[in-house]
Write a protein that holds these residues in place. Structure first.
Motif, PDB file in Angstrom:
ATOM      1  N   GLN A   5    -132.997  23.058  48.633  1.00  0.00           N
ATOM      2  CA  GLN A   5    -132.752  21.816  47.913  1.00  0.00           C
ATOM      3  C   GLN A   5    -132.737  22.041  46.402  1.00  0.00           C
ATOM      4  OE1 GLN A   5    -135.875  19.336  49.438  1.00  0.00           O
ATOM      5  NE2 GLN A   5    -134.572  18.462  51.018  1.00  0.00           N
ATOM      6  N   HIS A   6    -133.467  23.053  45.963  1.00  0.00           N
ATOM      7  CA  HIS A   6    -133.504  23.344  44.537  1.00  0.00           C
ATOM      8  C   HIS A   6    -132.498  24.420  44.145  1.00  0.00           C
ATOM      9  CE1 HIS A   6    -137.312  21.161  44.884  1.00  0.00           C
ATOM     10  NE2 HIS A   6    -137.220  20.982  43.580  1.00  0.00           N
TER      11      HIS A   6
ATOM     12  N   ILE B 225    -119.742  27.779  40.310  1.00  0.00           N
ATOM     13  CA  ILE B 225    -119.773  27.014  41.545  1.00  0.00           C
ATOM     14  C   ILE B 225    -120.856  27.572  42.461  1.00  0.00           C
ATOM     15  CG2 ILE B 225    -117.920  28.465  42.478  1.00  0.00           C
ATOM     16  CD1 ILE B 225    -118.596  24.781  43.383  1.00  0.00           C
ATOM     17  N   SER B 226    -121.695  26.699  42.969  1.00  0.00           N
ATOM     18  CA  SER B 226    -122.753  27.114  43.883  1.00  0.00           C
ATOM     19  C   SER B 226    -122.148  27.682  45.161  1.00  0.00           C
ATOM     20  CB  SER B 226    -123.635  25.900  44.219  1.00  0.00           C
ATOM     21  OG  SER B 226    -124.375  26.134  45.382  1.00  0.00           O
ATOM     22  N   PRO B 227    -122.686  28.792  45.696  1.00  0.00           N
ATOM     23  CA  PRO B 227    -122.174  29.334  46.952  1.00  0.00           C
ATOM     24  C   PRO B 227    -122.344  28.364  48.109  1.00  0.00           C
ATOM     25  CG  PRO B 227    -124.221  30.422  46.344  1.00  0.00           C
ATOM     26  CD  PRO B 227    -123.796  29.613  45.159  1.00  0.00           C
ATOM     27  N   ARG B 228    -123.343  27.517  48.028  1.00  0.00           N
ATOM     28  CA  ARG B 228    -123.568  26.520  49.075  1.00  0.00           C
ATOM     29  C   ARG B 228    -122.410  25.525  49.130  1.00  0.00           C
ATOM     30  NH1 ARG B 228    -128.139  21.805  49.267  1.00  0.00           N
ATOM     31  NH2 ARG B 228    -128.356  21.622  51.517  1.00  0.00           N
ATOM     32  N   ILE B 229    -121.986  25.034  47.965  1.00  0.00           N
ATOM     33  CA  ILE B 229    -120.877  24.090  47.904  1.00  0.00           C
ATOM     34  C   ILE B 229    -119.578  24.775  48.305  1.00  0.00           C
ATOM     35  CG2 ILE B 229    -119.568  22.539  46.415  1.00  0.00           C
ATOM     36  CD1 ILE B 229    -122.500  21.716  47.086  1.00  0.00           C
ATOM     37  N   LEU B 230    -119.380  26.007  47.843  1.00  0.00           N
ATOM     38  CA  LEU B 230    -118.179  26.752  48.197  1.00  0.00           C
ATOM     39  C   LEU B 230    -118.107  26.959  49.713  1.00  0.00           C
ATOM     40  CD1 LEU B 230    -115.862  28.049  46.506  1.00  0.00           C
ATOM     41  CD2 LEU B 230    -117.024  30.237  46.828  1.00  0.00           C
ATOM     42  N   LEU B 231    -119.239  27.273  50.318  1.00  0.00           N
ATOM     43  CA  LEU B 231    -119.291  27.460  51.774  1.00  0.00           C
ATOM     44  C   LEU B 231    -118.949  26.163  52.501  1.00  0.00           C
ATOM     45  CD1 LEU B 231    -122.097  29.355  53.703  1.00  0.00           C
ATOM     46  CD2 LEU B 231    -121.244  27.172  54.512  1.00  0.00           C
TER      47      LEU B 231
ATOM     48  N   ASN C   1    -129.104  24.082  55.916  1.00  0.00           N
ATOM     49  CA  ASN C   1    -130.200  23.703  56.804  1.00  0.00           C
ATOM     50  C   ASN C   1    -130.068  22.222  57.132  1.00  0.00           C
ATOM     51  OD1 ASN C   1    -132.228  26.092  56.944  1.00  0.00           O
ATOM     52  ND2 ASN C   1    -131.745  25.946  54.767  1.00  0.00           N
ATOM     53  N   LEU C   2    -129.852  21.910  58.396  1.00  0.00           N
ATOM     54  CA  LEU C   2    -129.763  20.504  58.806  1.00  0.00           C
ATOM     55  C   LEU C   2    -131.176  19.961  59.020  1.00  0.00           C
ATOM     56  CD1 LEU C   2    -126.759  20.636  61.287  1.00  0.00           C
ATOM     57  CD2 LEU C   2    -126.755  20.324  58.810  1.00  0.00           C
ATOM     58  N   THR C   3    -131.456  18.815  58.398  1.00  0.00           N
ATOM     59  CA  THR C   3    -132.783  18.205  58.455  1.00  0.00           C
ATOM     60  C   THR C   3    -132.658  16.734  58.818  1.00  0.00           C
ATOM     61  OG1 THR C   3    -132.784  17.506  56.129  1.00  0.00           O
ATOM     62  CG2 THR C   3    -133.485  19.774  56.607  1.00  0.00           C
ATOM     63  N   GLU C   4    -133.785  16.035  58.853  1.00  0.00           N
ATOM     64  CA  GLU C   4    -133.749  14.600  59.120  1.00  0.00           C
ATOM     65  C   GLU C   4    -133.032  13.860  57.994  1.00  0.00           C
ATOM     66  OE1 GLU C   4    -137.717  13.238  59.813  1.00  0.00           O
ATOM     67  OE2 GLU C   4    -137.715  13.902  61.902  1.00  0.00           O
ATOM     68  N   ASP C   5    -133.168  14.355  56.764  1.00  0.00           N
ATOM     69  CA  ASP C   5    -132.502  13.717  55.634  1.00  0.00           C
ATOM     70  C   ASP C   5    -131.014  14.047  55.598  1.00  0.00           C
ATOM     71  OD1 ASP C   5    -134.828  12.508  54.738  1.00  0.00           O
ATOM     72  OD2 ASP C   5    -135.391  14.229  53.502  1.00  0.00           O
ATOM     73  N   THR C   6    -130.648  15.222  56.058  1.00  0.00           N
ATOM     74  CA  THR C   6    -129.240  15.629  56.116  1.00  0.00           C
ATOM     75  C   THR C   6    -128.935  16.137  57.526  1.00  0.00           C
ATOM     76  OG1 THR C   6    -129.852  17.828  55.293  1.00  0.00           O
ATOM     77  CG2 THR C   6    -129.102  16.209  53.674  1.00  0.00           C
TER      78      THR C   6
ATOM     79  N   GLY D  58    -125.832  18.901  50.842  1.00  0.00           N
ATOM     80  CA  GLY D  58    -125.448  19.050  49.441  1.00  0.00           C
ATOM     81  C   GLY D  58    -124.854  17.824  48.810  1.00  0.00           C
ATOM     82  N   ARG D  59    -125.066  16.656  49.423  1.00  0.00           N
ATOM     83  CA  ARG D  59    -124.407  15.436  48.925  1.00  0.00           C
ATOM     84  C   ARG D  59    -124.829  15.058  47.513  1.00  0.00           C
ATOM     85  NH1 ARG D  59    -127.540  11.725  53.377  1.00  0.00           N
ATOM     86  NH2 ARG D  59    -129.671  12.154  52.662  1.00  0.00           N
TER      87      ARG D  59
END
Length: 290
Positions: free
Chosen positions: A30-31, A232-238, A62-67, A74-75
């Motif tokens: 998340q950070h 660009i964050s690799p998470r967003i790119l992925l 990572n899929l969680t209760e919030d996402t 990454g919203r």
């Protein structure tokens, strides 16, 4: 070897179900503790094109209760939902209608490397319990009904890291995906059963209900060219690349499954298959905006 038992239920809906790896490193992800894809120090004034791949070492998704779904991941991150069109409407971009093809190719390659690294980390860190092992084994050696149900369960439990199970279902439906232009042997009964499972997955698990899927080329990739202040964050790119892969598979399912079925002629059973195919496609087009 455990006895196979019939799996009758449909794939579970993704409603905040937690997996073994979903609780691990949530705070870090998340950070955005993972590295970014940035220009190397040797970049010159001629262009910000010398971007290099930097492997990450913990899961980006990572899929969680919030996402609970991939499209919610990454919203809250910068650029997550941006497109060239949305930036243009907001007046936050220069006059550019599309990304140059070389930029799309470069960042798509980076995204593919990031995705492969993500899969490698997931596989090396996975610790299946007996139920998960049974489901994985059933996909390969169970009855047809059990295999399809097991594939649906696997896809719905982890759609990003287990895309291969979706490809297995598509193959049963007679749909070629990715670089694979050939499908395995299938018949009308197998194809119809697989298409029902795929319809349920696309409608209830894989596709966002409030928007269409976005292609990689529609993302504002050019923002990161010749601009050393942006990365660009690799998470967003992925996530951008995964969405494109999913979009391509969904499109292949609609066009190939429907086209192959309608192209056949002859018996009354084929006529029934055509009716089933049309119902499947109509259901998808009705339920989701694609």
């Amino acid at each position: 070897m455990p006895e196979y038992k019939e799996v009758n239920e449909k794939a579970p809906r993704r409603r905040g179900r937690k997996g073994k790896n979903q609780q691990k490193e949530i705070k870090n992800s998340q950070h955005e503790e993972n590295p970014t894809l940035e220009s190397s120090s040797s970049a010159t004034n001629s262009g910000y094109h010398d971007t290099t791949f930097k492997p990450h070492h913990t899961l980006l998704i990572n899929l969680t209760e919030d996402t609970p779904t991939w499209h919610e991941c990454g919203r809250n991150n910068q650029y997550r939902n941006d497109t060239i069109s949305s930036l243009k409407q907001n007046g936050n971009t220069k006059n550019m209608k599309s990304n140059p093809s070389h930029i799309v190719s470069k960042y798509r390659s980076l995204a593919d490397q990031t995705y492969q690294q993500e899969i490698s980390i997931f596989r090396s860190s996975s610790n299946y319990d007996k139920d998960e092992q049974w489901v994985e084994n059933t996909m390969k050696r169970g009855t047809l009904k059990d295999r399809i149900a097991a594939m649906s369960v696997v896809v719905s439990s982890n759609p990003v890291h287990k895309l291969y199970a979706l490809d297995m279902l598509l193959n049963l439906a007679g749909v070629a995906t990715g670089n694979n232009t050939h499908t395995g042997q299938t018949n009308d009964r197998v194809s119809h059963m697989a298409s029902e499972a795929l319809t349920d997955l696309f409608t209830n698990t894989l596709l966002p209900s409030n928007r269409k899927l976005i292609g990689f080329q529609s993302r504002p990739l050019y923002l990161f060219e010749n601009n050393q202040k942006l990365s660009i964050s690799p998470r967003i790119l992925l996530l951008w690349r995964y969405e494109e892969m999913l979009k391509n598979r969904y499109s292949a399912f609609i066009t190939q499954y429907l086209g192959r079925t309608l192209a056949q002629s002859g018996t009354s059973s084929l006529d029934l298959s055509k009716v089933n195919a049309l119902r499947t496609v109509c259901s998808l087009l009705k339920e989701i905006p694609e």
